[in-house]
Design a protein around this motif. Sequence first.
Motif, PDB file in Angstrom:
ATOM      1  N   GLU A   1      11.125   1.869 -11.935  1.00  0.00           N
ATOM      2  CA  GLU A   1      11.804   1.447 -10.702  1.00  0.00           C
ATOM      3  C   GLU A   1      11.025   1.851  -9.446  1.00  0.00           C
ATOM      4  O   GLU A   1      11.382   1.472  -8.339  1.00  0.00           O
ATOM      5  CB  GLU A   1      13.201   2.069 -10.649  1.00  0.00           C
ATOM      6  N   ARG A   2       9.963   2.638  -9.636  1.00  0.00           N
ATOM      7  CA  ARG A   2       9.195   3.144  -8.496  1.00  0.00           C
ATOM      8  C   ARG A   2       8.081   2.192  -8.101  1.00  0.00           C
ATOM      9  O   ARG A   2       7.453   1.579  -8.950  1.00  0.00           O
ATOM     10  CB  ARG A   2       8.575   4.493  -8.848  1.00  0.00           C
ATOM     11  N   GLU A   3       7.842   2.098  -6.801  1.00  0.00           N
ATOM     12  CA  GLU A   3       6.726   1.303  -6.286  1.00  0.00           C
ATOM     13  C   GLU A   3       5.882   2.142  -5.344  1.00  0.00           C
ATOM     14  O   GLU A   3       6.405   2.931  -4.578  1.00  0.00           O
ATOM     15  CB  GLU A   3       7.228   0.067  -5.528  1.00  0.00           C
ATOM     16  N   LEU A   4       4.593   1.938  -5.432  1.00  0.00           N
ATOM     17  CA  LEU A   4       3.629   2.594  -4.558  1.00  0.00           C
ATOM     18  C   LEU A   4       2.698   1.501  -4.070  1.00  0.00           C
ATOM     19  O   LEU A   4       2.272   0.656  -4.856  1.00  0.00           O
ATOM     20  CB  LEU A   4       2.840   3.641  -5.354  1.00  0.00           C
ATOM     21  N   ASP A   5       2.433   1.459  -2.781  1.00  0.00           N
ATOM     22  CA  ASP A   5       1.484   0.455  -2.313  1.00  0.00           C
ATOM     23  C   ASP A   5       0.401   1.117  -1.483  1.00  0.00           C
ATOM     24  O   ASP A   5       0.601   2.177  -0.899  1.00  0.00           O
ATOM     25  CB  ASP A   5       2.176  -0.678  -1.546  1.00  0.00           C
ATOM     26  N   PHE A   6      -0.756   0.471  -1.482  1.00  0.00           N
ATOM     27  CA  PHE A   6      -1.874   0.985  -0.708  1.00  0.00           C
ATOM     28  C   PHE A   6      -2.768  -0.178  -0.289  1.00  0.00           C
ATOM     29  O   PHE A   6      -2.878  -1.176  -1.000  1.00  0.00           O
ATOM     30  CB  PHE A   6      -2.663   2.038  -1.495  1.00  0.00           C
TER      31      PHE A   6
ATOM     32  N   GLU B   1      -0.297  -5.175  -8.843  1.00  0.00           N
ATOM     33  CA  GLU B   1      -0.444  -6.545  -8.356  1.00  0.00           C
ATOM     34  C   GLU B   1      -0.887  -6.588  -6.906  1.00  0.00           C
ATOM     35  O   GLU B   1      -0.781  -5.605  -6.176  1.00  0.00           O
ATOM     36  CB  GLU B   1       0.851  -7.323  -8.528  1.00  0.00           C
ATOM     37  N   VAL B   2      -1.384  -7.750  -6.522  1.00  0.00           N
ATOM     38  CA  VAL B   2      -1.780  -7.994  -5.142  1.00  0.00           C
ATOM     39  C   VAL B   2      -0.561  -8.592  -4.444  1.00  0.00           C
ATOM     40  O   VAL B   2      -0.058  -9.643  -4.851  1.00  0.00           O
ATOM     41  CB  VAL B   2      -2.980  -8.954  -5.052  1.00  0.00           C
ATOM     42  N   GLU B   3      -0.089  -7.909  -3.406  1.00  0.00           N
ATOM     43  CA  GLU B   3       1.100  -8.372  -2.684  1.00  0.00           C
ATOM     44  C   GLU B   3       0.879  -9.786  -2.152  1.00  0.00           C
ATOM     45  O   GLU B   3      -0.157 -10.093  -1.566  1.00  0.00           O
ATOM     46  CB  GLU B   3       1.401  -7.404  -1.540  1.00  0.00           C
ATOM     47  N   GLY B   4       1.877 -10.637  -2.393  1.00  0.00           N
ATOM     48  CA  GLY B   4       1.801 -12.008  -1.912  1.00  0.00           C
ATOM     49  C   GLY B   4       1.125 -12.980  -2.877  1.00  0.00           C
ATOM     50  O   GLY B   4       1.048 -14.171  -2.609  1.00  0.00           O
ATOM     51  N   TYR B   5       0.624 -12.462  -3.989  1.00  0.00           N
ATOM     52  CA  TYR B   5      -0.042 -13.302  -4.995  1.00  0.00           C
ATOM     53  C   TYR B   5       0.531 -12.947  -6.363  1.00  0.00           C
ATOM     54  O   TYR B   5      -0.022 -12.114  -7.083  1.00  0.00           O
ATOM     55  CB  TYR B   5      -1.557 -13.057  -5.010  1.00  0.00           C
ATOM     56  N   SER B   6       1.617 -13.584  -6.757  1.00  0.00           N
ATOM     57  CA  SER B   6       2.292 -13.234  -8.006  1.00  0.00           C
ATOM     58  C   SER B   6       1.426 -13.450  -9.240  1.00  0.00           C
ATOM     59  O   SER B   6       1.677 -12.854 -10.290  1.00  0.00           O
ATOM     60  CB  SER B   6       3.598 -14.019  -8.144  1.00  0.00           C
ATOM     61  N   ASN B   7       0.389 -14.271  -9.135  1.00  0.00           N
ATOM     62  CA  ASN B   7      -0.493 -14.519 -10.273  1.00  0.00           C
ATOM     63  C   ASN B   7      -1.657 -13.530 -10.356  1.00  0.00           C
ATOM     64  O   ASN B   7      -2.418 -13.565 -11.312  1.00  0.00           O
ATOM     65  CB  ASN B   7      -1.037 -15.945 -10.219  1.00  0.00           C
ATOM     66  N   LEU B   8      -1.802 -12.654  -9.376  1.00  0.00           N
ATOM     67  CA  LEU B   8      -2.888 -11.666  -9.378  1.00  0.00           C
ATOM     68  C   LEU B   8      -2.318 -10.295  -9.712  1.00  0.00           C
ATOM     69  O   LEU B   8      -1.878  -9.559  -8.828  1.00  0.00           O
ATOM     70  CB  LEU B   8      -3.603 -11.643  -8.031  1.00  0.00           C
TER      71      LEU B   8
END
Length: 136
Positions: free
Chosen positions: A109-114, A74-81
């Motif tokens: 339970e793991r998250e990865l962001d970039f 997902e795109v952070e800050g856009y729950s619909n994307l």
Amino acid sequence: MFGKIGRISHYALLLSILAGAALLIAVTGCSGGDGVRTGTVAGWVFIGPDDYVMISADRTPPSGFTPVSGARVEVEGYSNLFSVTDSNGRYTIPCVPSGLQTIVVTIGERELDFPVQVTAGQVVFGGGHVEGGGEL
């Protein structure tokens, strides 16, 4: 006999029209209003040795890696994307606002962001390989 063929042709025509309409909405319906232009973020999610997660612009996993099915991207800050990876680990998120965006991949339970730089009318693959041009 001909009646069945005619009905099948009508269904095929109807499905083609619906698919074309969906594509048109996807391409033209992403402006976001107020001059906001959008692009698309796509790629593949793989997991390898020691549970190392890799976001890739290449559909072929490197040696020792396998596609991750069912990961939420997902795109952070856009729950619909958001998108959910398919059996090949592929995801596609259209209508992402231009600019620097943070993509969050959740596997269990793991998250990865970039970070990804999104440009209007372009597709950003993986962590930053860009293809396309022009505006949507």
